[in-house]
Every structure is written in structure tokens, then in C-alpha cells.
Design an enzyme around this catalytic site. Structure first.
Site, mmCIF file in Angstrom:
data_model
loop_
_atom_site.group_PDB
_atom_site.id
_atom_site.type_symbol
_atom_site.label_atom_id
_atom_site.label_comp_id
_atom_site.label_asym_id
_atom_site.label_seq_id
_atom_site.Cartn_x
_atom_site.Cartn_y
_atom_site.Cartn_z
ATOM 1 N N GLY A 1 0.824 -1.216 0.000
ATOM 2 C CA GLY A 1 0.000 0.000 0.000
ATOM 3 C C GLY A 1 0.852 1.258 0.000
ATOM 4 C CG HIS A 2 4.372 1.834 -2.631
ATOM 5 N ND1 HIS A 2 3.776 0.827 -3.336
ATOM 6 C CD2 HIS A 2 4.880 2.691 -3.551
ATOM 7 C CE1 HIS A 2 3.932 1.055 -4.624
ATOM 8 N NE2 HIS A 2 4.597 2.183 -4.784
ATOM 9 N N GLY B 1 -0.530 4.835 -0.719
ATOM 10 C CA GLY B 1 -1.591 5.389 0.129
ATOM 11 C C GLY B 1 -1.063 6.426 1.106
ATOM 12 C CB VAL C 1 -0.615 4.671 6.234
ATOM 13 C CG1 VAL C 1 0.362 3.947 7.158
ATOM 14 C CG2 VAL C 1 -1.747 5.306 7.048
ATOM 15 C CE1 TYR D 1 -10.894 -0.754 6.258
ATOM 16 C CE2 TYR D 1 -10.985 0.060 8.506
ATOM 17 C CZ TYR D 1 -10.306 -0.093 7.326
ATOM 18 O OH TYR D 1 -9.030 0.402 7.191
ATOM 19 C CB THR E 1 -5.630 8.329 16.730
ATOM 20 O OG1 THR E 1 -6.816 9.057 16.978
ATOM 21 C CG2 THR E 1 -4.515 9.298 16.330
ATOM 22 C CG ASN E 2 -9.619 10.370 13.826
ATOM 23 O OD1 ASN E 2 -10.230 9.447 13.278
ATOM 24 N ND2 ASN E 2 -10.040 10.960 14.927
ATOM 25 C CG HIS F 1 -10.848 11.278 6.713
ATOM 26 N ND1 HIS F 1 -9.755 10.528 6.363
ATOM 27 C CD2 HIS F 1 -11.869 10.413 6.840
ATOM 28 C CE1 HIS F 1 -10.103 9.254 6.292
ATOM 29 N NE2 HIS F 1 -11.384 9.153 6.575
ATOM 30 N NE ARG G 1 -16.968 23.317 4.267
ATOM 31 C CZ ARG G 1 -16.942 22.304 5.145
ATOM 32 N NH1 ARG G 1 -16.306 21.187 4.852
ATOM 33 N NH2 ARG G 1 -17.552 22.412 6.295
ATOM 34 N NE ARG H 1 -14.743 12.478 16.169
ATOM 35 C CZ ARG H 1 -15.818 12.448 16.951
ATOM 36 N NH1 ARG H 1 -15.693 12.701 18.249
ATOM 37 N NH2 ARG H 1 -17.001 12.170 16.457
#
Ligand SMILES: NC(=O)c1ccc[n+]([C@@H]2O[C@H](COP(=O)([O-])OP(=O)(O)OC[C@H]3O[C@@H](n4cnc5c(N)ncnc54)[C@H](OP(=O)(O)O)[C@@H]3O)[C@@H](O)[C@H]2O)c1
Length: 310
Positions: A11-12, A14, A16, A137, A165-166, A180, A188, A210
């Protein structure tokens, strides 16, 4: 890990995976094994087995997954459970069978019960019902944790599982509708500043609490754990600090340079009132994040401007 170790980052491309590659390359690891989704479909058992037979990775970071927000998760639950079970089972099993030295499996905070105590300790796993919207998931990820633990118990295979975490940071998804909270706010406020808008509307009441971790700090923790931790127990990765969505919005506005009003609308969009991981286990091992949220947001805003050419 040695600089010449063969390291597979699944997953390189992505969020993470690309941060893990930056971190490893920065530290001089020179034999990274990288395959795009197009080159190696990790849901194919035969293809994954062949790759591991040919390349014999010594260390594996498993950061490939089918990932999505609430909408995607609740619309395609069968795809989420199928693809994630296949990806992780193929990679974990092949790593074990071809004699990898160590594997690190990435889960996420959604594996914990909906009503878990806050901050959420690692031992809250499997103590109550999951949040319905991403149950497929979460169940797949829990199976991955159990697979790693079972291989350690039955065969002594060094597989560890970590729960970030997030996240936010370089390479985030800045899509106007399905991003996210942090990349969404960056876009925005940036657009409102450019248009000279007097007001930006943010969904919810602004009161939910959060926690956010910069993805490059995460990558640092992942390499730290790969180098220093071998155990069955899962490890939460967070900052230990939380803030309200209102405070977050005000901070993002300041970083972006937007000076207008922020109005909160649609209280039904709030989600759970508080979500914070208990990261004492990791802290006790001697790791803590390097960036403040404000520093991390400034980096993320620079990344956004580069991504959209602004
Ligand atoms: N982002 C967060 O806030 C967060 C928080 C906690 C935990 N995590 C965990 O971190 C891990 C990675 O998440 P992420 O945010 O980096 O996701 P991401 O940006 O969507 O990256 C996932 C990567 O996996 C690849 N992939 C998906 N299906 C594949 C397949 N069948 N074969 C080969 N490659 C495949 C994707 O390639 P394509 O795009 O080409 O399909 C992509 O490069 C996940 O396990 C997630 O649960 C993320």
C-alpha cells in the site's frame, strides 16, 4: 532492521504507506520492495504467494487496505469485508510461509466497541458491539489482529498489530465531498479566503472531541515499533491530546489565513461525542509525536496548495 534488509511496504502509494516509504528512505533503508495495486493485486492469493516466493521480504508493513468513509462502508459492506480479509490473509500468510522476520499489521480505532471507555485502552477490544456503519471493515481488521496473534502463539511468528488514531498530512484526500475532517476544512477555508467569503459553514455543533496524528509522526512510530516491539498485545498510536471540532476549525482557519465567521449547522452530523485512544502503552515504550497540531496543519496546508496548484 538493517539498511540492506528487504522491506515490503504494502500500500505504498496510500496516505500511510507513502509516509512509511518517506521515513524508511530518509533513514537510509535502500531495499524497499514496492508494488502498485496494478502490478500486484493483493486480493489474489496466487499473485501474492508468487511475489513472496520470488522476493522473500524480511520485513512487511501491511498498510494496504480497502479504506473509505461512512458512506462507502455502508453502501459496499460486502466489498469491504471481502477485500480486507483477502488482502490481509494473503499477505500475513505468505509472509509467515516464506520466512519473513517480522510483519506489522495496521488496524484502526474503529475496531473498538461503539461504547468503549474514553480514552480507549487496548483491552477494550471485543468487549461490546461495534459501530454499525463500519462493522464489515472492523470485523475484517479484528480478524487480522487475531491472525497475527494466532501465528505468534502457534508458530512463534513475529507479527505485531498497531491501531492508529485519525490521521492527516501529506498525500491526504482533499476531495470536496468525501474527505476526512481536516482536509475538508483546509479546502473550505482556503476557498473561502480566495473568494473573500464572510462565512464558512461547518457541519455539526462543533462540540465533539477528536484526536489527530500527523501521518509522518505515525510513520515514525511504525518504524519505532518495527524496530523495538515484539508482542501479542496490540498497540494504540495517538497523540493523547484532543480538541473540539470548533477548536480544530479555528486552528485550521488561522493556519490558512481565513478571517471570516465560522457557523455550525446540522447538529445531527456530530457522530460520537468523544473519540480518543489511550496511548500510554506506546508512551511507556519511549515514543511520542514530534509535531504540534499547528505545525502539522501548516505542513498539510502546504501540501494542499501544492496538490491543487494554489
Ligand atoms: N487514514 C486514516 O485516518 C487511518 C487511521 C487509522 C488507521 N488507518 C489504517 O491505515 C491503513 C492504510 O490506510 P490509508 O489511509 O493509507 O489508506 P489509502 O490511502 O486508501 O491507502 C491504501 C492503499 O492500499 C492499496 N490497495 C487497496 N486495495 C489493494 C489491493 N487489492 N491490492 C493492492 N493494493 C491495494 C491502495 O491502492 P489503490 O488506491 O491503487 O487501490 C492504496 O495505495 C489501513 O489499514 C487503515 O485502516 C488509516
Amino acid at each position: 532492521m538493517r539498511e540492506e534488509s528487504r522491506i515490503f511496504v504494502a500500500g505504498h502509494r496510500g496516505l500511510v504507506g507513502s509516509a512509511i516509504v518517506r521515513r524508511l528512505e530518509g533513514a537510509g533503508y535502500s531495499r524497499l520492495l514496492l508494488r502498485t495495486h496494478g502490478e500486484l493485486d493483493l486480493t489474489s492469493q496466487a499473485a501474492v504467494a508468487r511475489f513472496f516466493e520470488d522476493e522473500r521480504p524480511e520485513y512487511v508493513f501491511l498498510a494496504a487496505a480497502r479504506v473509505g468513509g461512512i458512506h462507502a462502508n455502508s453502501t459496499y459492506p460486502a466489498d469491504f469485508i471481502r477485500d480486507n480479509l483477502l488482502i490481509q490473509t494473503n499477505v500475513i500468510d505468505s509472509a509467515y510461509r516464506t520466512g519473513a522476520r517480522k510483519l506489522q499489521f495496521l488496524g484502526s480505532s474503529c475496531i473498538y466497541p461503539r461504547e468503549a471507555p474514553q480514552p480507549i485502552p487496548e483491552d477494550a477490544l471485543l468487549t461490546g458491539p461495534l459501530e454499525k456503519t463500519n462493522e464489515s471493515y472492523a470485523v475484517a481488521k479484528i480478524a487480522g489482529i487475531k491472525h497475527c496473534q494466532a501465528l505468534r502463539r502457534q508458530h512463534g511468528f513475529d507479527a505485531i498489530s498497531v491501531m492508529p488514531t485519525n490521521l492527516y498530512g501529506l498525500g491526504d484526500n482533499y476531495h470536496p465531498e468525501n474527505s476526512h475532517v481536516i482536509p475538508g476544512l483546509i479546502r473550505r477555508f482556503h476557498e473561502a479566503k480566495a473568494d473573500g467569503s464572510a462565512e464558512v459553514v461547518v457541519w455539526g455543533t462543533g462540540t465533539p472531541l477528536r484526536e489527530f496524528l500527523h501521518v509522518d509522526d505515525l510513520a515514525d512510530a511504525l518504524v519505532f515499533l518495527m524496530e523495538t516491539y515484539s508482542g501479542e498485545e496490540i498497540v494504540n498510536i495517538g497523540t493523547g491530546s484532543e480538541l473540539t471540532i470548533r477548536e480544530l476549525a479555528e486552528l485550521v482557519a488561522r493556519v490558512v489565513g481565513y478571517r471570516g465567521r465560522i457557523r455550525f449547522e446540522r447538529p445531527e452530523m456530530d457522530g460520537t461525542p468523544r473519540k480518543l485512544l489511550d496511548s500510554h502503552r506506546l508512551r511507556g515504550m519511549g515514543w511520542s509525536p514530534k509535531r504540534s497540531l499547528e505545525e502539522g496543519l501548516a505542513e498539510a496546508y502546504a501540501d494542499f496548495r501544492e496538490t491543487v496548484g494554489a
